[in-house]
Design a protein around this motif. Structure first.
Motif, PDB file in Angstrom:
ATOM      1  N   VAL A  76      26.423 153.831  33.568  1.00  0.00           N
ATOM      2  CA  VAL A  76      26.815 153.288  32.267  1.00  0.00           C
ATOM      3  C   VAL A  76      28.316 153.084  32.113  1.00  0.00           C
ATOM      4  CG1 VAL A  76      26.822 153.767  29.783  1.00  0.00           C
ATOM      5  CG2 VAL A  76      24.770 154.206  31.138  1.00  0.00           C
ATOM      6  N   LEU A  77      29.117 154.061  32.488  1.00  0.00           N
ATOM      7  CA  LEU A  77      30.553 153.944  32.241  1.00  0.00           C
ATOM      8  C   LEU A  77      31.171 152.797  33.033  1.00  0.00           C
ATOM      9  CD1 LEU A  77      32.377 155.421  30.337  1.00  0.00           C
ATOM     10  CD2 LEU A  77      33.081 156.926  32.183  1.00  0.00           C
ATOM     11  N   MET A  78      30.650 152.536  34.215  1.00  0.00           N
ATOM     12  CA  MET A  78      31.124 151.393  34.974  1.00  0.00           C
ATOM     13  C   MET A  78      30.703 150.089  34.308  1.00  0.00           C
ATOM     14  SD  MET A  78      30.816 150.551  39.038  1.00  0.00           S
ATOM     15  CE  MET A  78      31.872 151.919  39.450  1.00  0.00           C
ATOM     16  N   GLY A  79      29.490 150.087  33.739  1.00  0.00           N
ATOM     17  CA  GLY A  79      29.047 148.908  32.996  1.00  0.00           C
ATOM     18  C   GLY A  79      29.943 148.621  31.811  1.00  0.00           C
ATOM     19  N   TRP A  80      30.411 149.695  31.148  1.00  0.00           N
ATOM     20  CA  TRP A  80      31.307 149.487  30.010  1.00  0.00           C
ATOM     21  C   TRP A  80      32.668 148.977  30.458  1.00  0.00           C
ATOM     22  CZ3 TRP A  80      27.944 148.572  27.008  1.00  0.00           C
ATOM     23  CH2 TRP A  80      27.037 149.458  26.435  1.00  0.00           C
ATOM     24  N   MET A  81      33.114 149.372  31.631  1.00  0.00           N
ATOM     25  CA  MET A  81      34.365 148.831  32.154  1.00  0.00           C
ATOM     26  C   MET A  81      34.217 147.329  32.420  1.00  0.00           C
ATOM     27  SD  MET A  81      36.604 150.023  35.476  1.00  0.00           S
ATOM     28  CE  MET A  81      38.372 149.704  35.520  1.00  0.00           C
ATOM     29  N   MET A  82      33.083 146.942  32.970  1.00  0.00           N
ATOM     30  CA  MET A  82      32.820 145.522  33.183  1.00  0.00           C
ATOM     31  C   MET A  82      32.806 144.769  31.855  1.00  0.00           C
ATOM     32  SD  MET A  82      29.771 146.182  35.962  1.00  0.00           S
ATOM     33  CE  MET A  82      29.308 144.477  36.220  1.00  0.00           C
ATOM     34  N   GLU A  83      32.176 145.358  30.842  1.00  0.00           N
ATOM     35  CA  GLU A  83      32.107 144.724  29.531  1.00  0.00           C
ATOM     36  C   GLU A  83      33.488 144.604  28.897  1.00  0.00           C
ATOM     37  OE1 GLU A  83      30.932 143.123  25.864  1.00  0.00           O
ATOM     38  OE2 GLU A  83      30.077 143.074  27.883  1.00  0.00           O
ATOM     39  N   ALA A  84      34.334 145.636  29.079  1.00  0.00           N
ATOM     40  CA  ALA A  84      35.688 145.585  28.515  1.00  0.00           C
ATOM     41  C   ALA A  84      36.475 144.414  29.102  1.00  0.00           C
ATOM     42  CB  ALA A  84      36.418 146.901  28.783  1.00  0.00           C
ATOM     43  N   ALA A  85      36.381 144.211  30.421  1.00  0.00           N
ATOM     44  CA  ALA A  85      37.076 143.089  31.046  1.00  0.00           C
ATOM     45  C   ALA A  85      36.488 141.758  30.600  1.00  0.00           C
ATOM     46  CB  ALA A  85      37.007 143.215  32.567  1.00  0.00           C
ATOM     47  N   ALA A  86      35.153 141.701  30.451  1.00  0.00           N
ATOM     48  CA  ALA A  86      34.506 140.466  30.002  1.00  0.00           C
ATOM     49  C   ALA A  86      34.923 140.127  28.580  1.00  0.00           C
ATOM     50  CB  ALA A  86      32.987 140.611  30.087  1.00  0.00           C
ATOM     51  N   TRP A  87      35.023 141.141  27.718  1.00  0.00           N
ATOM     52  CA  TRP A  87      35.440 140.896  26.342  1.00  0.00           C
ATOM     53  C   TRP A  87      36.875 140.380  26.299  1.00  0.00           C
ATOM     54  CZ3 TRP A  87      39.396 142.794  23.321  1.00  0.00           C
ATOM     55  CH2 TRP A  87      39.327 142.481  21.964  1.00  0.00           C
ATOM     56  N   ALA A  88      37.731 140.883  27.181  1.00  0.00           N
ATOM     57  CA  ALA A  88      39.143 140.486  27.181  1.00  0.00           C
ATOM     58  C   ALA A  88      39.328 139.009  27.500  1.00  0.00           C
ATOM     59  CB  ALA A  88      39.930 141.339  28.176  1.00  0.00           C
ATOM     60  N   VAL A  89      38.375 138.407  28.221  1.00  0.00           N
ATOM     61  CA  VAL A  89      38.530 137.003  28.624  1.00  0.00           C
ATOM     62  C   VAL A  89      37.513 136.088  27.930  1.00  0.00           C
ATOM     63  CG1 VAL A  89      39.413 137.724  30.879  1.00  0.00           C
ATOM     64  CG2 VAL A  89      36.981 137.229  30.631  1.00  0.00           C
ATOM     65  N   HIS A  90      36.786 136.611  26.938  1.00  0.00           N
ATOM     66  CA  HIS A  90      35.683 135.843  26.361  1.00  0.00           C
ATOM     67  C   HIS A  90      36.137 134.572  25.657  1.00  0.00           C
ATOM     68  CE1 HIS A  90      36.990 137.799  22.635  1.00  0.00           C
ATOM     69  NE2 HIS A  90      36.283 136.888  21.979  1.00  0.00           N
ATOM     70  N   SER A  91      37.411 134.505  25.255  1.00  0.00           N
ATOM     71  CA  SER A  91      37.889 133.322  24.522  1.00  0.00           C
ATOM     72  C   SER A  91      38.274 132.164  25.438  1.00  0.00           C
ATOM     73  CB  SER A  91      39.095 133.695  23.655  1.00  0.00           C
ATOM     74  OG  SER A  91      40.151 134.197  24.454  1.00  0.00           O
ATOM     75  N   VAL A  92      38.307 132.392  26.755  1.00  0.00           N
ATOM     76  CA  VAL A  92      38.627 131.309  27.698  1.00  0.00           C
ATOM     77  C   VAL A  92      37.433 130.367  27.779  1.00  0.00           C
ATOM     78  CG1 VAL A  92      39.275 130.753  30.068  1.00  0.00           C
ATOM     79  CG2 VAL A  92      40.148 132.843  28.992  1.00  0.00           C
ATOM     80  N   ALA A  93      37.670 129.082  27.519  1.00  0.00           N
ATOM     81  CA  ALA A  93      36.567 128.122  27.391  1.00  0.00           C
ATOM     82  C   ALA A  93      35.925 127.788  28.731  1.00  0.00           C
ATOM     83  CB  ALA A  93      37.062 126.855  26.703  1.00  0.00           C
ATOM     84  N   ASP A  94      36.725 127.501  29.749  1.00  0.00           N
ATOM     85  CA  ASP A  94      36.189 127.072  31.038  1.00  0.00           C
ATOM     86  C   ASP A  94      35.564 128.254  31.780  1.00  0.00           C
ATOM     87  OD1 ASP A  94      37.054 126.676  34.229  1.00  0.00           O
ATOM     88  OD2 ASP A  94      36.112 124.941  33.268  1.00  0.00           O
ATOM     89  N   ALA A  95      34.310 128.107  32.199  1.00  0.00           N
ATOM     90  CA  ALA A  95      33.580 129.214  32.820  1.00  0.00           C
ATOM     91  C   ALA A  95      34.211 129.639  34.142  1.00  0.00           C
ATOM     92  CB  ALA A  95      32.121 128.830  33.054  1.00  0.00           C
TER      93      ALA A  95
END
Length: 443
Positions: A76-95
């Motif tokens: 779980v804690l590693m999954g949350w680290m992945m989610e934290a990084a994903a949230w940090a870049v979520h506003s970038v439009a180009d996939a």
């Protein structure tokens, strides 16, 4: 009065930053050169990483939350680290750009973990005196195997938490040590073995109360992270355990070698038999290590026992990925085996890092790359050099005068916390009974 930081702080930060930059540069052919978009190119340039492709395969790119929106194969804690990084870049439009930014943010987070892990290991070694702290900082941060594997996966996160847990134990703070190790187990499962090492040494020293505090702290921390997810996203949370059980013999493992050469019994078993054999072999290794811990002429030092447990696990595990070297390096440095054995092991890890990617090239574009025969030679060298390294640690335990930490007579177990200089309360001994010839009867 100005406070002067120990020398290992400056050395550790500087060397860790250098290592982080070297690890980043090693991945540049992929992150900046476009090799990620070439299936064999990323292997040919030896710059493969799990971080970039898993951003898409774990559905983070689609905004799915780990465990809730998509099952994740990590704790779980590693999954949350992945989610934290994903949230940090979520506003970038180009996939595509978002995937690259996800990698960059993750690298930055892992670089911080590297600094923390190195400083924690150095703080533990600093208790030995004689500049051991800054020497340990250099050995960990500038380990060639660690630098090459730093950004393959998220293992530096688990390494940092584990190193902090061991540093807290060395500082005689068992509750904090347990909490940090519990968080480490919530990131990668391997630190669970260190509770076993603590139990054995505390049993021999009669310090089970302190072990109980650490165990309680670890259990509370692990439950605090896992229980909410297990109750609200059971199937996603259970994916890690189901995936671990269903994996066959993977690249890098001795079982993969056995399967390739069809070794009787161990090389042609079903998945269920493989799980049984590999788990059984590790249990046997743990029993032998437990006997060593309780019967050695002098109680082993904590890093020595942790290293032996982890080395046995990797040698006998179904999976031995290149990045697992990150788990071992801090423990090897604290265990202080013979330097020549350490260097041989690091050379083998570097060879395996290059060999596995070359082997993938060979599988998809023969005759380029590393042929199958040479791959298994490199795999065997990695296995044997780690076994050799472990054997030098065993020799140091059986002959304490060889132990480079104890040889001066000043130190006992500087990383042992409450175990340091504690008398034994329980030890297993064997005494050989010498039978005397019966006296001749009087005439």
């Amino acid at each position: 009065m100005r406070y002067r930081y120990p020398a290992f702080v400056g050395v550790g930060v500087g060397a860790s930053v250098l290592a982080a930059l070297l690890g980043y540069a090693q991945k540049l052919p992929c992150s900046s050169g476009g090799a990620w978009n070439s299936f064999t190119g990323q292997f040919r340039d030896a710059c493969y990483t799990d971080i970039y492709p898993l951003y898409y395969t774990e559905q983070l790119s689609a905004g799915k939350v780990p465990y809730y929106g998509h099952p994740v194969e990590y704790p779980v804690l590693m999954g949350w680290m992945m989610e934290a990084a994903a949230w940090a870049v979520h506003s970038v439009a180009d996939a595509y750009a978002r995937g690259k930014d996800f990698y960059e943010v993750t690298v930055l987070m892992l670089a911080v973990c590297l600094v923390v892990g190195v400083l924690a290991t150095a703080a533990t070694a600093h208790r030995e005196g004689g500049g051991a702290g800054w020497k340990a900082a250099l050995m960990v941060s500038l380990s060639p195997g660690l630098i090459l594997a730093a950004y393959i996966n998220w293992d530096l996160f688990a390494m940092a938490l584990t190193a902090c847990g061991l540093a807290a134990w060395a500082a005689r703070r068992p509750w904090l040590a347990g909490v940090l190790l519990g968080l480490a187990v919530a990131t990668k499962f391997y630190p669970l073995m260190f509770f076993g090492a603590l139990f054995l040494l505390c049993l021999r020293a009669g310090r089970l109360r302190e072990f109980g505090k650490a165990l309680a702290g670890g259990l509370i921390a692990w439950l605090a992270i896992n229980l909410p997810v297990a109750l609200t996203a059971t199937s996603g949370w259970a994916e890690f355990y189901a995936f671990s059980r269903s994996r066959g013999a993977d690249w890098g493992s001795v079982w993969y070698l056995f399967e390739h050469y069809n070794v009787p019994v161990v090389g042609n078993s079903s998945l269920g038999e493989l799980n049984l054999i590999s788990s059984g072999a590790f249990v046997v290794a743990c029993v032998l290590i437990a006997v060593l811990a309780l019967a050695a002429p002098r109680r082993p030092r904590l890093p020595q026992l942790c290293f032996l447990l982890l080395a046995s696990f990797l040698i006998l595990n179904k999976v031995w990925s290149p990045q697992y070297v990150i788990w071992l390096v801090p423990l090897a440095v604290l265990a202080r085996p013979r330097i020549w054995a350490y260097v041989l092991w690091q050379l083998a890890e570097v060879a395996y890092f290059l060999g596995i990617w070359g082997y993938f090239v060979f599988m998809y574009q023969p005759p380029a790359g590393v042929s199958t025969g040479w791959y298994f030679v490199i795999l065997s060298a990695r296995l044997l050099t780690l076994a050799l390294l472990a054997s030098t640690v065993v020799a140091d335990i059986l002959q304490p005068a060889r132990d480079r930490v104890r040889a001066s007579g000043v130190n006992d177990d500087p990383a042992g916390g409450v175990l340091d200089r504690a008398p034994d309360r329980l030890a297993v001994t064997w005494r050989r009974v010498i039978r005397r010839p019966a006296e001749a009867p009087a005439s």
